[in-house]
Design a protein around this motif. Sequence first.
Motif, mmCIF file in Angstrom:
data_model
loop_
_atom_site.group_PDB
_atom_site.id
_atom_site.type_symbol
_atom_site.label_atom_id
_atom_site.label_comp_id
_atom_site.label_asym_id
_atom_site.label_seq_id
_atom_site.Cartn_x
_atom_site.Cartn_y
_atom_site.Cartn_z
ATOM 1 N N GLU A 28 -11.940 6.255 4.848
ATOM 2 C CA GLU A 28 -13.151 6.313 5.507
ATOM 3 C C GLU A 28 -13.381 6.130 6.476
ATOM 4 O OE1 GLU A 28 -16.723 6.410 2.980
ATOM 5 O OE2 GLU A 28 -15.368 6.866 1.150
ATOM 6 N N ASN A 29 -12.668 5.656 7.322
ATOM 7 C CA ASN A 29 -12.881 4.277 8.362
ATOM 8 C C ASN A 29 -12.061 4.645 9.485
ATOM 9 O OD1 ASN A 29 -11.479 2.926 6.897
ATOM 10 N ND2 ASN A 29 -12.626 0.697 7.383
ATOM 11 N N VAL A 62 -5.553 12.807 12.773
ATOM 12 C CA VAL A 62 -6.155 12.810 11.997
ATOM 13 C C VAL A 62 -7.207 11.633 11.749
ATOM 14 C CG1 VAL A 62 -3.810 14.082 11.149
ATOM 15 C CG2 VAL A 62 -3.985 11.893 10.916
ATOM 16 N N ASP A 63 -7.266 11.782 10.450
ATOM 17 C CA ASP A 63 -8.506 11.424 9.640
ATOM 18 C C ASP A 63 -7.632 11.085 8.102
ATOM 19 O OD1 ASP A 63 -9.447 13.044 8.057
ATOM 20 O OD2 ASP A 63 -11.540 13.051 9.944
ATOM 21 N N LEU A 112 -8.099 4.409 15.711
ATOM 22 C CA LEU A 112 -9.533 3.596 15.656
ATOM 23 C C LEU A 112 -10.464 3.257 14.041
ATOM 24 C CD1 LEU A 112 -12.781 3.396 17.262
ATOM 25 C CD2 LEU A 112 -12.662 5.700 16.384
ATOM 26 N N ILE A 113 -10.537 2.509 13.963
ATOM 27 C CA ILE A 113 -10.545 1.623 12.325
ATOM 28 C C ILE A 113 -12.002 1.052 12.530
ATOM 29 C CG2 ILE A 113 -10.252 0.112 11.166
ATOM 30 C CD1 ILE A 113 -7.322 0.043 11.784
#
Length: 117
Positions: A28-29, A62-63, A112-113
């Motif tokens: 989720e992050n 993407v995530d 990106l975290i």
Amino acid sequence: MTVGKEKGIGGRNQEFVLSAALKIAGSENIVIGSVDTDGTDGPGTQFMDGLSEIPCLAGGIVDGQTAAQAKKLGIDLIGELKRHNTTVPLVKLNSGVVVSPNISLIDLTVGLILGRK
């Protein structure tokens, strides 16, 4: 680099982000993006007869939900990666970075975290 007899549409940055989507599935992050130079990552659909309706991609973003969304849409990410066919899945997922052909971008990959739990 030889990729075999497969004739998919896409390039290394598109393959990278779809592979990353499988690795970060459920997160989720985490968001990952990667783009390439010359306004297209890979051969570009602008060079393919009958595929002008597919936009030119420079890469993708993407995530952690991308893999689940692909499954929901009936997109087999592993199969598409094996065929080196990443442009169409990224377009269907609305995860491709659309550009005009022949612009110059510096190769860029970003992860990106957000906050650790």
